[in-house]
Design a protein around this motif. Sequence first.
Motif: not given
Length: 620
Positions: A502-516
Amino acid sequence: MIWNRLDRIAHVLRPQRQAAILLIDAALIVLAWHATYLFRMGVERWLHERPSYDTVVLLGVIAVYSAVSWALGVPRAAWRYTSFNEITRLGWVCLGGGLASAVVVLMAQLVEIPRAVLALHPFMVLVTWSLARMLVRMLSEQSRARREGANVTGRRAIVLGAGAAAKLLIAGIQHRGWTVMGLLDDDPRKHGARMAGVTVWGGLDKLQAEGTLDDVTHLVLAMPSASGAQRKRALDMAAATGLPVLTVPSADELREGGSRIDRVRDIEPDDLLGREPVKLDESALSALVSGQTVMVTGAGGSIGSELCRQIARFGPSRLVLFELSEFALYNIEQDLSERFPRVPLVRLVGDVKDLPELRRVMNRCLPDLVFHAAAYKHVPLMEDDNAWIALRNNTLGTYQVAQAAGECGVKRFVLISTDKAVNPTNVMGATKRAAEMVVSHWATQMPGTRYMAVRFGNVLGSSGRVIPKFKEQIAKGGPVTVTHPDITRYFMTIPEAAQLVLQAAVLAESGQVFVMDMGAAVRIADLAREMILLSGHTEAEIPIVFSGLRPGEKLFEELLADADTTLATPHPRLRLAQLRGELPADWIERLLALAQDESASVPSTLRQRLHGLVPEYQPR
């Protein structure tokens, strides 16, 4: 109450217990000496007609008895658990001490000491020592019986922690047949205090002290508000005792109302990680979710169901549950209806491989946010006979959900990915890496929707994972099977993973991959050993058997490929992966062709063509 007063005195003397027992026994030797004189000489003569060296002889007798007592280990025994064996040991001490004392007195020609006193004194000492110990045991058992009531179960516990949680715990479990023997807490200000009639014996290091665990059957961790590191330290010390270890619910469990503080439970693997709770930007999440229609695919799975629970906390206008399994959908629907009765639910049985159905659902529900958690994730099962269906579900399914989301104007699309997508060696990991590439494709094709992926490792307790398997094997008496002694994995809890998504959904711009941030990798064999110890068993009782790596399985998982780099984000537990390279012009065409080509159901063919789509995929 007499026992409470004695217990307080015993607590004060506990650090020097053996010396205190020797002193008390010495006082009883003096009492027995005078009682013997009284019996031998009568009331008129017992005090006045004694030799001048009587006191010196008595001190010598005390020294002899104390030496024999120490040699036979009498001061190490706890009086509240005195048994026939202990009385027998006292008899040997009195016999040895009495004979040695008599021999010395006779050899020294101390003729004014009555021979009858030398002969009777050992029996008097045995009587006084035995009566004192039996009196302490009687008072102890009476006190225990009052605390236990009629529901005697034989469960005797030491509680680790002496805060408010421990007080509520004691009040609850003593009515269910538990006896709380004592409390341990590292706060020195609490040492010696009493809580609900139970004494705080000292710090947690007392677990290693001799006598602390006498007659104790369980340890209970009552530190719900402690940091992860503090709970982990307490659990490590508790595991070293070899006793079964239980715990009260965590602060998160209590806050969510899923349990009560006086309901002890087994130690779960997430208790062993010692990870700090995720700190969320609650205001940003509320702004993202509140009043929005949110759709979760794979809503009945381990991650999908927890995502639904976390999303429901922030008050969506509607929560769309999309799930292939009717049973899983029923379970999550029942759970959410009970926990969040005011959140409207749309419960849909559906398949992510069915594009017309996805379009119909999204055009009808018009979701603002889509969290795509539907996936086949079990590595060995997807490696051979199910390889093609894994590609169709994990990759084609992602393609179609992302396509339908863009077509109906979804604001944000979030793919749940995995560390197995990095330099994959198995079909499951390769299909998830291809799914990430699909997200990158749609990010360039649908500018009105933000497409993103969140990548993390193993989730404790999720279906098909190793931890539930370990618990079942331990419950059956073993053995516990681990594939390799050196295999390691990254772990996090299900709520932690869902919150960070959920937190990544707040921060992300399109096309990004987040790593926890997964913390340090955990050696699976060590985790199995801790689970065995905390269940109250040893490796001799429940052995660990190494079965060998399974097809497609790595020794070490990675969170980033070799050519990738990461950037910091505003949240300390999330980093942004910069994935290099662009998709070939015909990549999507080849993917769709492969997903529709039934000849690819042959595992070797599928692996070969999947390698063409995901060059870093190296089958094993």
